[in-house]
Scaffold this motif. Structure first.
Motif, PDB file in Angstrom:
ATOM      1  N   ALA A 173      38.690   2.556  -1.006  1.00 39.42           N
ATOM      2  CA  ALA A 173      38.248   2.354  -2.380  1.00 39.42           C
ATOM      3  C   ALA A 173      38.667   3.536  -3.245  1.00 39.42           C
ATOM      4  O   ALA A 173      39.077   4.589  -2.748  1.00 39.42           O
ATOM      5  N   ILE A 174      38.535   3.356  -4.549  1.00 32.63           N
ATOM      6  CA  ILE A 174      38.896   4.349  -5.556  1.00 32.63           C
ATOM      7  C   ILE A 174      37.626   4.843  -6.245  1.00 32.63           C
ATOM      8  O   ILE A 174      36.804   4.042  -6.706  1.00 32.63           O
ATOM      9  N   GLY A 175      37.461   6.146  -6.327  1.00 32.58           N
ATOM     10  CA  GLY A 175      36.302   6.696  -7.013  1.00 32.58           C
ATOM     11  C   GLY A 175      35.531   7.657  -6.137  1.00 32.58           C
ATOM     12  O   GLY A 175      35.961   7.986  -5.023  1.00 32.58           O
ATOM     13  N   GLU A 176      34.425   8.210  -6.638  1.00 33.38           N
ATOM     14  CA  GLU A 176      33.824   7.535  -7.746  1.00 33.38           C
ATOM     15  C   GLU A 176      34.405   8.021  -9.055  1.00 33.38           C
ATOM     16  O   GLU A 176      34.757   9.182  -9.221  1.00 33.38           O
ATOM     17  N   THR A 177      34.450   7.105  -9.999  1.00 39.87           N
ATOM     18  CA  THR A 177      34.982   7.356 -11.319  1.00 39.87           C
ATOM     19  C   THR A 177      34.036   6.714 -12.320  1.00 39.87           C
ATOM     20  O   THR A 177      33.048   6.090 -11.944  1.00 39.87           O
TER      21      THR A 177
ATOM     22  N   LEU B  38      37.828  12.769 -22.622  1.00 49.74           N
ATOM     23  CA  LEU B  38      38.381  13.191 -21.335  1.00 49.74           C
ATOM     24  C   LEU B  38      37.953  12.239 -20.223  1.00 49.74           C
ATOM     25  O   LEU B  38      38.767  11.834 -19.382  1.00 49.74           O
ATOM     26  N   GLN B  39      36.681  11.869 -20.226  1.00 47.71           N
ATOM     27  CA  GLN B  39      36.178  10.956 -19.198  1.00 47.71           C
ATOM     28  C   GLN B  39      36.834   9.581 -19.301  1.00 47.71           C
ATOM     29  O   GLN B  39      37.165   8.965 -18.288  1.00 47.71           O
ATOM     30  N   GLN B  40      37.024   9.110 -20.514  1.00 46.64           N
ATOM     31  CA  GLN B  40      37.667   7.804 -20.688  1.00 46.64           C
ATOM     32  C   GLN B  40      39.104   7.831 -20.184  1.00 46.64           C
ATOM     33  O   GLN B  40      39.560   6.868 -19.551  1.00 46.64           O
ATOM     34  N   ALA B  41      39.798   8.922 -20.424  1.00 50.77           N
ATOM     35  CA  ALA B  41      41.178   9.037 -19.928  1.00 50.77           C
ATOM     36  C   ALA B  41      41.198   9.034 -18.407  1.00 50.77           C
ATOM     37  O   ALA B  41      42.044   8.383 -17.777  1.00 50.77           O
ATOM     38  N   GLY B  42      40.269   9.763 -17.793  1.00 51.57           N
ATOM     39  CA  GLY B  42      40.190   9.791 -16.338  1.00 51.57           C
ATOM     40  C   GLY B  42      39.834   8.435 -15.758  1.00 51.57           C
ATOM     41  O   GLY B  42      40.405   8.002 -14.747  1.00 51.57           O
ATOM     42  N   PHE B  43      38.884   7.763 -16.382  1.00 48.89           N
ATOM     43  CA  PHE B  43      38.461   6.435 -15.927  1.00 48.89           C
ATOM     44  C   PHE B  43      39.630   5.457 -16.021  1.00 48.89           C
ATOM     45  O   PHE B  43      39.899   4.685 -15.082  1.00 48.89           O
TER      46      PHE B  43
ATOM     47  N   ALA C 206      28.096   0.731 -23.204  1.00 47.22           N
ATOM     48  CA  ALA C 206      29.069  -0.061 -23.954  1.00 47.22           C
ATOM     49  C   ALA C 206      30.497   0.324 -23.578  1.00 47.22           C
ATOM     50  O   ALA C 206      31.349  -0.556 -23.361  1.00 47.22           O
ATOM     51  N   ASP C 207      30.772   1.608 -23.488  1.00 48.35           N
ATOM     52  CA  ASP C 207      32.132   2.035 -23.174  1.00 48.35           C
ATOM     53  C   ASP C 207      32.527   1.657 -21.751  1.00 48.35           C
ATOM     54  O   ASP C 207      33.673   1.267 -21.492  1.00 48.35           O
ATOM     55  N   THR C 208      31.595   1.782 -20.813  1.00 51.96           N
ATOM     56  CA  THR C 208      31.898   1.396 -19.433  1.00 51.96           C
ATOM     57  C   THR C 208      32.283  -0.073 -19.353  1.00 51.96           C
ATOM     58  O   THR C 208      33.316  -0.437 -18.768  1.00 51.96           O
ATOM     59  N   LEU C 209      31.470  -0.919 -19.937  1.00 52.22           N
ATOM     60  CA  LEU C 209      31.746  -2.352 -19.880  1.00 52.22           C
ATOM     61  C   LEU C 209      33.027  -2.703 -20.615  1.00 52.22           C
ATOM     62  O   LEU C 209      33.812  -3.548 -20.152  1.00 52.22           O
ATOM     63  N   ALA C 210      33.279  -2.051 -21.746  1.00 55.26           N
ATOM     64  CA  ALA C 210      34.500  -2.339 -22.502  1.00 55.26           C
ATOM     65  C   ALA C 210      35.740  -1.960 -21.695  1.00 55.26           C
ATOM     66  O   ALA C 210      36.735  -2.703 -21.678  1.00 55.26           O
ATOM     67  N   MET C 211      35.684  -0.835 -20.994  1.00 55.47           N
ATOM     68  CA  MET C 211      36.851  -0.408 -20.221  1.00 55.47           C
ATOM     69  C   MET C 211      37.056  -1.272 -18.987  1.00 55.47           C
ATOM     70  O   MET C 211      38.195  -1.551 -18.597  1.00 55.47           O
TER      71      MET C 211
END
Length: 263
Positions: free
Chosen positions: A93-97, A110-115, A138-143
């Motif tokens: 698996a990949i993460g955790e991210t 920065l976190q969004q770029a890494g995610f 909201a940002d997690t679900l959108a990404m």
């Protein structure tokens, strides 16, 4: 009945209760029915350590990734590095991210770029992604929606509300619950635990963090995943054996590179 600890940090355990021995800690977990462990990568620095543990123990697998709180400007992981690290049969698996605005809201970009980088690695490798999310709903679900991964992944140590869980479930993600669900003030989370479909639920310790009741306040250990599972069985109104069988089957479905446990 055999359980899986679907998220633990074996390289970070406090082993005082087992004489400083990881072998003893794993043996104690096996004696309580834990038959598989997923050891989680959180940084470039611990990638070799978690992979070595997965190579050493037949019942340990690992993930590789960089936790959002381990990202530093100028030292972000690059895609080539991540793809090389993921190219190993014990890395399932990949993460955790993910995103954590609770501790570092100023680092959102920065976190969004890494995610996004981890999600691209998931797209290229087909390996599922392990998502950490805190106060970034909201940002997690959108990404996740933007990535639209066919193999999805899991929202680990879930502490958000049912609306977020339902949206993630609709996108194909699994929900993993930790010892937090046993805490006295976690009734809202217990309501989520009642509603997650049986075929999308995982259990974890996140050891050495977040020990469940009755071990709260002590360093968490993989053996305590049984306490989480027994508590969840009561919350969901099913037998422990049923919950163990369901969550173990779910683990192997989500992480198909793992070897299924014998029944």
């Amino acid at each position: 009945m055999t359980l899986v600890d679907s998220h633990c940090h074996l390289d970070r355990l406090d082993l005082a209760a087992h004489g400083g021995s990881l072998d003893a800690a794993l043996a104690a977990a096996r004696s309580r029915g834990v038959g598989r462990f997923l050891c989680i990568g959180v940084s470039a620095d611990n990638a070799a350590a978690v992979r070595r543990l997965a190579e050493t123990y037949d019942d340990v697998y690992c993930s590789i990734g960089v936790h959002p709180l381990d990202l530093e400007p100028g030292s972000e992981p690059v895609l080539d590095w991540l793809l090389r690290e993921l190219d190993h049969p014990r890395v399932v698996a990949i993460g955790e991210t993910g995103l954590d605005y609770h501790y570092q809201p100023e680092a959102a970009a920065l976190q969004q770029a890494g995610f996004r980088l981890h999600l691209e690695a998931a797209r290229q490798t087909g390996k599922p992604v392990i998502v950490h999310t805190r106060e970034a709903r909201a940002d997690t679900l959108a990404m996740l929606a933007e990535a639209d991964l066919p193999q999805a992944g899991v929202l680990h140590c879930f502490t958000e509300d049912w609306d977020m869980a339902r949206t993630a479930l609709d996108m194909g993600y699994y929900i993993s619950l930790s010892g937090i669900v046993t805490f006295r003030n976690a009734e809202a989370l217990r309501e989520v635990a009642r509603r997650v479909p049986a075929d999308r639920l995982l259990v974890e310790t996140d050891a050495p963090y977040l020990a469940p009741v009755p071990h709260r306040g002590k360093p968490n250990l993989p053996e305590y995943v049984r306490d989480v599972a027994e508590f969840l069985a009561g919350v969901r109104g099913v037998s422990f054996e049923t919950l163990a069988a369901q969550t173990t089957a779910n683990f192997h479905r989500l992480f198909p590179l793992t070897t299924p446990l014998e029944k």
